[in-house]
Design a protein around this motif. Structure first.
Motif, mmCIF file in Angstrom:
data_model
loop_
_atom_site.group_PDB
_atom_site.id
_atom_site.type_symbol
_atom_site.label_atom_id
_atom_site.label_comp_id
_atom_site.label_asym_id
_atom_site.label_seq_id
_atom_site.Cartn_x
_atom_site.Cartn_y
_atom_site.Cartn_z
ATOM 1 N N MET A 98 -18.534 -5.471 -6.963
ATOM 2 C CA MET A 98 -18.143 -6.847 -7.031
ATOM 3 C C MET A 98 -17.720 -7.357 -5.658
ATOM 4 S SD MET A 98 -16.267 -6.906 -10.779
ATOM 5 C CE MET A 98 -15.657 -8.542 -10.603
ATOM 6 N N TYR A 99 -17.194 -6.455 -4.851
ATOM 7 C CA TYR A 99 -16.802 -6.850 -3.497
ATOM 8 C C TYR A 99 -18.025 -7.328 -2.709
ATOM 9 C CZ TYR A 99 -15.421 -6.454 1.364
ATOM 10 O OH TYR A 99 -15.203 -6.717 2.697
ATOM 11 N N PHE A 100 -19.100 -6.553 -2.735
ATOM 12 C CA PHE A 100 -20.309 -6.925 -1.993
ATOM 13 C C PHE A 100 -20.953 -8.173 -2.588
ATOM 14 C CE2 PHE A 100 -19.983 -2.324 -1.128
ATOM 15 C CZ PHE A 100 -19.806 -2.414 0.240
ATOM 16 N N TYR A 101 -20.835 -8.338 -3.880
ATOM 17 C CA TYR A 101 -21.348 -9.539 -4.539
ATOM 18 C C TYR A 101 -20.615 -10.765 -4.002
ATOM 19 C CZ TYR A 101 -23.257 -12.380 -8.305
ATOM 20 O OH TYR A 101 -23.938 -13.328 -9.014
ATOM 21 N N GLN A 102 -19.307 -10.669 -3.929
ATOM 22 C CA GLN A 102 -18.492 -11.776 -3.427
ATOM 23 C C GLN A 102 -18.757 -12.026 -1.946
ATOM 24 O OE1 GLN A 102 -15.508 -11.474 -1.293
ATOM 25 N NE2 GLN A 102 -15.264 -13.678 -1.359
ATOM 26 N N GLN A 103 -18.941 -10.981 -1.182
ATOM 27 C CA GLN A 103 -19.196 -11.130 0.258
ATOM 28 C C GLN A 103 -20.510 -11.851 0.542
ATOM 29 O OE1 GLN A 103 -17.205 -10.408 2.965
ATOM 30 N NE2 GLN A 103 -15.688 -10.159 1.354
ATOM 31 N N ASN A 104 -21.445 -11.793 -0.382
ATOM 32 C CA ASN A 104 -22.728 -12.468 -0.207
ATOM 33 C C ASN A 104 -22.740 -13.872 -0.806
ATOM 34 O OD1 ASN A 104 -24.858 -10.626 1.055
ATOM 35 N ND2 ASN A 104 -23.783 -9.272 -0.366
ATOM 36 N N ASN A 105 -21.591 -14.319 -1.323
ATOM 37 C CA ASN A 105 -21.443 -15.659 -1.893
ATOM 38 C C ASN A 105 -22.463 -15.952 -2.997
ATOM 39 O OD1 ASN A 105 -19.221 -16.479 -0.292
ATOM 40 N ND2 ASN A 105 -20.637 -16.737 1.424
ATOM 41 N N PHE A 106 -22.712 -14.962 -3.839
ATOM 42 C CA PHE A 106 -23.605 -15.159 -4.969
ATOM 43 C C PHE A 106 -22.855 -15.888 -6.091
ATOM 44 C CE2 PHE A 106 -25.829 -11.103 -3.465
ATOM 45 C CZ PHE A 106 -26.801 -11.805 -2.778
ATOM 46 N N SER A 107 -23.597 -16.441 -7.023
ATOM 47 C CA SER A 107 -23.039 -17.225 -8.123
ATOM 48 C C SER A 107 -22.304 -16.339 -9.129
ATOM 49 C CB SER A 107 -24.170 -17.977 -8.829
ATOM 50 O OG SER A 107 -23.729 -18.482 -10.060
ATOM 51 N N TRP A 108 -21.064 -16.700 -9.420
ATOM 52 C CA TRP A 108 -20.308 -15.960 -10.424
ATOM 53 C C TRP A 108 -20.776 -16.312 -11.826
ATOM 54 C CZ3 TRP A 108 -18.023 -11.690 -9.392
ATOM 55 C CH2 TRP A 108 -17.588 -11.443 -8.095
ATOM 56 N N LEU A 109 -21.331 -17.483 -11.984
ATOM 57 C CA LEU A 109 -21.905 -17.847 -13.281
ATOM 58 C C LEU A 109 -23.111 -16.942 -13.577
ATOM 59 C CD1 LEU A 109 -21.723 -19.761 -15.673
ATOM 60 C CD2 LEU A 109 -23.219 -21.316 -14.447
ATOM 61 N N ALA A 110 -23.938 -16.703 -12.574
ATOM 62 C CA ALA A 110 -25.067 -15.784 -12.733
ATOM 63 C C ALA A 110 -24.568 -14.369 -13.020
ATOM 64 C CB ALA A 110 -25.942 -15.791 -11.480
ATOM 65 N N PHE A 111 -23.477 -13.981 -12.380
ATOM 66 C CA PHE A 111 -22.904 -12.659 -12.598
ATOM 67 C C PHE A 111 -22.518 -12.478 -14.060
ATOM 68 C CE2 PHE A 111 -19.441 -9.606 -12.801
ATOM 69 C CZ PHE A 111 -19.912 -8.573 -12.015
ATOM 70 N N ILE A 112 -21.799 -13.447 -14.598
ATOM 71 C CA ILE A 112 -21.354 -13.367 -15.989
ATOM 72 C C ILE A 112 -22.550 -13.358 -16.937
ATOM 73 C CG2 ILE A 112 -20.113 -14.610 -17.801
ATOM 74 C CD1 ILE A 112 -18.194 -15.545 -15.521
ATOM 75 N N PHE A 113 -23.521 -14.212 -16.663
ATOM 76 C CA PHE A 113 -24.695 -14.304 -17.528
ATOM 77 C C PHE A 113 -25.531 -13.025 -17.508
ATOM 78 C CE2 PHE A 113 -29.186 -15.521 -18.152
ATOM 79 C CZ PHE A 113 -29.100 -15.963 -19.465
ATOM 80 N N LEU A 114 -25.750 -12.452 -16.322
ATOM 81 C CA LEU A 114 -26.629 -11.292 -16.188
ATOM 82 C C LEU A 114 -25.931 -9.950 -16.390
ATOM 83 C CD1 LEU A 114 -28.774 -12.454 -13.133
ATOM 84 C CD2 LEU A 114 -29.474 -12.332 -15.538
ATOM 85 N N LEU A 115 -24.613 -9.957 -16.451
ATOM 86 C CA LEU A 115 -23.867 -8.695 -16.562
ATOM 87 C C LEU A 115 -24.278 -7.895 -17.795
ATOM 88 C CD1 LEU A 115 -21.687 -6.909 -15.287
ATOM 89 C CD2 LEU A 115 -20.014 -8.143 -16.679
#
Length: 98
Positions: free
Chosen positions: A1-18
């Motif tokens: 999740m740290y690397f995800y946040q560092q790349n400024n990816f969408s958290w909405l996409a994270f929740i949907f695709l998790l």
């Protein structure tokens, strides 16, 4: 999740695709052996980490995003006690009997 946040990816996409990797449980419709094989392929770190490496080498942000979410899903499953499945049944994992 740290690397995800560092790349400024969408958290909405994270929740949907998790939980998208849980589609791999559809193999259990055929039988327990096929279900375990398909589930284990999608819940092994080998593919997700390989795709992370490939996405950084060829610079594909969307692939990196999906691979990081996939890896987080696997980690979440391991954290709550779901491991790789045995052919004997969905509840038989390499950690314990769920």
């Amino acid at each position: 999740m740290y690397f995800y946040q560092q790349n400024n990816f969408s958290w909405l996409a994270f929740i949907f695709l998790l939980f998208a990797c849980n589609v791999s449980m559809i193999g259990y419709v055929i039988n327990e052996r096929v279900g375990a094989i398909v589930y284990n392929i999608f819940h092994s770190y080998i593919l997700s980490v390989t795709l992370i490496l490939v996405s950084t080498i060829i610079t594909l942000d969307w692939l990196l995003m999906v691979s990081l979410i996939w890896t987080a899903h696997i980690g979440m499953d391991r954290m709550i006690g779901y491991g790789l499945k045995y052919h004997s049944g969905f509840k038989d994992t390499h950690f314990q009997k769920v």
